[in-house]
Design a protein around this motif. Sequence first.
Motif, mmCIF file in Angstrom:
data_model
loop_
_atom_site.group_PDB
_atom_site.id
_atom_site.type_symbol
_atom_site.label_atom_id
_atom_site.label_comp_id
_atom_site.label_asym_id
_atom_site.label_seq_id
_atom_site.Cartn_x
_atom_site.Cartn_y
_atom_site.Cartn_z
ATOM 1 N N ARG A 175 14.686 -8.481 10.630
ATOM 2 C CA ARG A 175 15.562 -7.177 10.345
ATOM 3 C C ARG A 175 16.871 -7.080 11.351
ATOM 4 O O ARG A 175 16.506 -7.064 12.601
ATOM 5 C CB ARG A 175 14.593 -6.089 10.460
ATOM 6 C CG ARG A 175 15.135 -4.745 10.320
ATOM 7 C CD ARG A 175 14.067 -3.710 10.350
ATOM 8 N NE ARG A 175 13.636 -3.490 11.738
ATOM 9 C CZ ARG A 175 14.647 -2.681 12.506
ATOM 10 N NH1 ARG A 175 15.872 -1.941 12.173
ATOM 11 N NH2 ARG A 175 14.405 -2.444 13.915
ATOM 12 N N VAL A 176 18.024 -6.826 11.011
ATOM 13 C CA VAL A 176 19.092 -6.670 11.432
ATOM 14 C C VAL A 176 19.129 -4.921 11.891
ATOM 15 O O VAL A 176 18.742 -4.196 11.167
ATOM 16 C CB VAL A 176 20.413 -6.823 10.918
ATOM 17 C CG1 VAL A 176 21.604 -6.410 11.777
ATOM 18 C CG2 VAL A 176 20.335 -8.542 10.358
ATOM 19 N N PRO A 177 19.195 -5.021 13.239
ATOM 20 C CA PRO A 177 19.259 -3.554 13.796
ATOM 21 C C PRO A 177 20.053 -2.537 12.926
ATOM 22 O O PRO A 177 20.905 -2.894 12.621
ATOM 23 C CB PRO A 177 19.659 -3.512 15.215
ATOM 24 C CG PRO A 177 19.252 -4.679 15.646
ATOM 25 C CD PRO A 177 19.462 -5.602 14.413
ATOM 26 N N GLU A 178 19.850 -1.387 12.637
ATOM 27 C CA GLU A 178 20.593 -0.302 12.107
ATOM 28 C C GLU A 178 22.285 0.066 12.546
ATOM 29 O O GLU A 178 22.916 0.393 11.467
ATOM 30 C CB GLU A 178 19.743 0.881 11.843
ATOM 31 C CG GLU A 178 18.576 0.807 11.325
ATOM 32 C CD GLU A 178 18.840 0.470 9.941
ATOM 33 O OE1 GLU A 178 19.772 1.161 9.037
ATOM 34 O OE2 GLU A 178 17.746 -0.199 9.115
ATOM 35 N N SER A 179 22.282 -0.237 13.784
ATOM 36 C CA SER A 179 23.583 -0.252 14.408
ATOM 37 C C SER A 179 23.831 -0.743 15.597
ATOM 38 O O SER A 179 22.841 -1.599 15.955
ATOM 39 C CB SER A 179 23.467 1.393 14.861
ATOM 40 O OG SER A 179 22.837 1.800 15.843
ATOM 41 N N LEU A 180 24.938 -0.862 15.915
ATOM 42 C CA LEU A 180 25.294 -1.520 17.309
ATOM 43 C C LEU A 180 24.517 -0.988 18.418
ATOM 44 O O LEU A 180 24.184 -1.830 19.387
ATOM 45 C CB LEU A 180 26.839 -1.708 17.625
ATOM 46 C CG LEU A 180 27.663 -2.736 17.038
ATOM 47 C CD1 LEU A 180 29.305 -2.485 17.023
ATOM 48 C CD2 LEU A 180 27.358 -4.260 18.056
ATOM 49 N N GLN A 197 29.269 2.544 18.361
ATOM 50 C CA GLN A 197 27.856 3.237 17.944
ATOM 51 C C GLN A 197 27.437 2.463 16.806
ATOM 52 O O GLN A 197 26.068 2.182 16.473
ATOM 53 C CB GLN A 197 27.962 4.610 17.868
ATOM 54 C CG GLN A 197 28.536 5.204 19.060
ATOM 55 C CD GLN A 197 27.210 5.255 20.156
ATOM 56 O OE1 GLN A 197 26.355 5.416 20.081
ATOM 57 N NE2 GLN A 197 27.644 4.594 21.211
ATOM 58 N N ASN A 198 28.311 2.175 15.637
ATOM 59 C CA ASN A 198 27.682 1.948 14.425
ATOM 60 C C ASN A 198 28.490 0.741 14.025
ATOM 61 O O ASN A 198 29.613 0.430 14.130
ATOM 62 C CB ASN A 198 27.825 2.887 13.396
ATOM 63 C CG ASN A 198 27.105 4.314 13.737
ATOM 64 O OD1 ASN A 198 25.865 4.222 13.953
ATOM 65 N ND2 ASN A 198 28.047 5.604 13.917
ATOM 66 N N TRP A 199 27.812 -0.100 12.920
ATOM 67 C CA TRP A 199 28.517 -1.233 12.303
ATOM 68 C C TRP A 199 29.801 -0.662 11.560
ATOM 69 O O TRP A 199 29.615 0.238 10.570
ATOM 70 C CB TRP A 199 27.525 -1.711 11.491
ATOM 71 C CG TRP A 199 26.384 -2.442 12.232
ATOM 72 C CD1 TRP A 199 24.959 -2.113 11.718
ATOM 73 C CD2 TRP A 199 26.281 -3.606 12.891
ATOM 74 N NE1 TRP A 199 23.975 -2.854 12.710
ATOM 75 C CE2 TRP A 199 24.855 -3.904 13.442
ATOM 76 C CE3 TRP A 199 27.103 -4.427 13.681
ATOM 77 C CZ2 TRP A 199 24.522 -4.603 14.278
ATOM 78 C CZ3 TRP A 199 26.893 -5.224 14.639
ATOM 79 C CH2 TRP A 199 25.651 -5.445 14.889
ATOM 80 N N ARG A 200 30.599 -1.445 11.469
ATOM 81 C CA ARG A 200 31.644 -1.396 10.173
ATOM 82 C C ARG A 200 31.303 -2.350 9.091
ATOM 83 O O ARG A 200 31.251 -1.929 7.968
ATOM 84 C CB ARG A 200 32.982 -1.733 10.709
ATOM 85 C CG ARG A 200 33.781 -0.685 11.708
ATOM 86 C CD ARG A 200 34.939 -1.234 12.257
ATOM 87 N NE ARG A 200 36.172 -1.109 11.110
ATOM 88 C CZ ARG A 200 37.113 -1.255 11.432
ATOM 89 N NH1 ARG A 200 37.914 -1.844 12.657
ATOM 90 N NH2 ARG A 200 38.215 -1.012 10.384
ATOM 91 N N THR A 201 30.792 -3.335 9.554
ATOM 92 C CA THR A 201 29.968 -4.452 8.682
ATOM 93 C C THR A 201 28.829 -5.236 9.603
ATOM 94 O O THR A 201 29.321 -5.750 10.592
ATOM 95 C CB THR A 201 30.982 -5.615 7.892
ATOM 96 O OG1 THR A 201 32.072 -5.112 7.288
ATOM 97 C CG2 THR A 201 30.129 -6.475 7.204
ATOM 98 N N PRO A 202 27.655 -4.823 9.116
ATOM 99 C CA PRO A 202 26.733 -5.551 9.689
ATOM 100 C C PRO A 202 26.636 -7.258 9.614
ATOM 101 O O PRO A 202 27.012 -7.731 8.676
ATOM 102 C CB PRO A 202 25.508 -5.189 9.243
ATOM 103 C CG PRO A 202 25.734 -4.742 7.875
ATOM 104 C CD PRO A 202 27.182 -4.334 7.809
ATOM 105 N N PRO A 203 26.153 -7.862 10.353
ATOM 106 C CA PRO A 203 26.120 -9.383 10.619
ATOM 107 C C PRO A 203 24.910 -9.599 9.872
ATOM 108 O O PRO A 203 24.088 -8.736 9.497
ATOM 109 C CB PRO A 203 25.803 -9.769 11.817
ATOM 110 C CG PRO A 203 25.194 -8.709 12.650
ATOM 111 C CD PRO A 203 25.768 -7.520 12.066
#
Length: 350
Positions: free
Chosen positions: A212-217, A245-251
């Motif tokens: 699971r990729v974290p919800e945000s940076l 704080q937040n992803w623009r595009t998640p990895p």
Amino acid sequence: MVDTLTRLRTLEPDTDNDLYQTLLESTLAIPFRIDWASKKYTYAGPQIESLLGWSVQSWQTVDDWVARIHPDDRERTVTRCVELSIAGVDHEAEYRALTSDNSFIWVREVVHVLSDEYGQTSALIGFTFDISEQKKKEQMLEEQKLSNVRLQERLSLTHDLHDGLGGALVHMIALVEQGNEVLAKPQVLSMLKLIRNDLRLTIDTNTSTQVRVPESLKDWVAPLRHRFNNLFDVLGITCHWQFAQNWRTPPNAYQYLAMSRLIEEALTNVIKHSKARLVRLCLVQPEPDELVLEIEDDGIGFDVPAVKASGLGIGMRSMAVRIARVGGVLDIDSQPGRTLLTVRLALSQA
């Protein structure tokens, strides 16, 4: 036009023609003909005996054909052939055929369906080919691919143990060696649990893609910051963490794991080698499809080309290979008083 096509499909080879018969029986392919109504062989090329050992006379009905198909291939092969033959569709089949000495060889059959004037299946004519050598080569290629996959898995596991568990052990050793206070039981227990968790992460990473990729940076960086700040405080190192704080595009999951391991190894190297007093970690997305990581310290630095040339830079190679596998590029610039590690990772926008 329709009448012409129908007549062509009802044409049957003239097996009384000596020239035609000679040509059929001198090829490596084994010709055959089956009457659909009676399910009997009306012709089988004599080459069948040299290939499978069964005499031509032993091929009486399709039951003989079915009985000489490997049990694991039988149902699939027979069902498909019957369905396509009833539908009037030409087809091919690959299966293991039983020989008279109770061994099996791979064959391919190419079947042409003949129809009567009403469009109903009347006969099957075709050829049987020996494809044993082809299958051996395919099996060798599959075994080679499997061997390469296993080798890659071992290399990946080695890198993860080095980058993850190895970093955690260095972390603990530094606490024990450089700390001024005697470690209490809860601290020791906490350290052991951290090593256990790292080992679990390494195993999970190499056995499952469901990471699971974290919800945000912020959610990604928080546990890393907590973990290393405790050690930095003990060693008198100041660390500034800069991140969106937040992803623009998640990895994706593989990119997230690769970057996490790289951060762990890079900060561990700062602790082990740099003698730094100030560290800066910056993790941002200047573009929606790009993730940029910078780790900078004010330590003693090192000669990057010389380390690479000496063969001692195993850690650098490990990081570079890990990041390259997930679409990233690693750059390291170092001199006395400043070392900067930069990673640029291309992200895929869904």
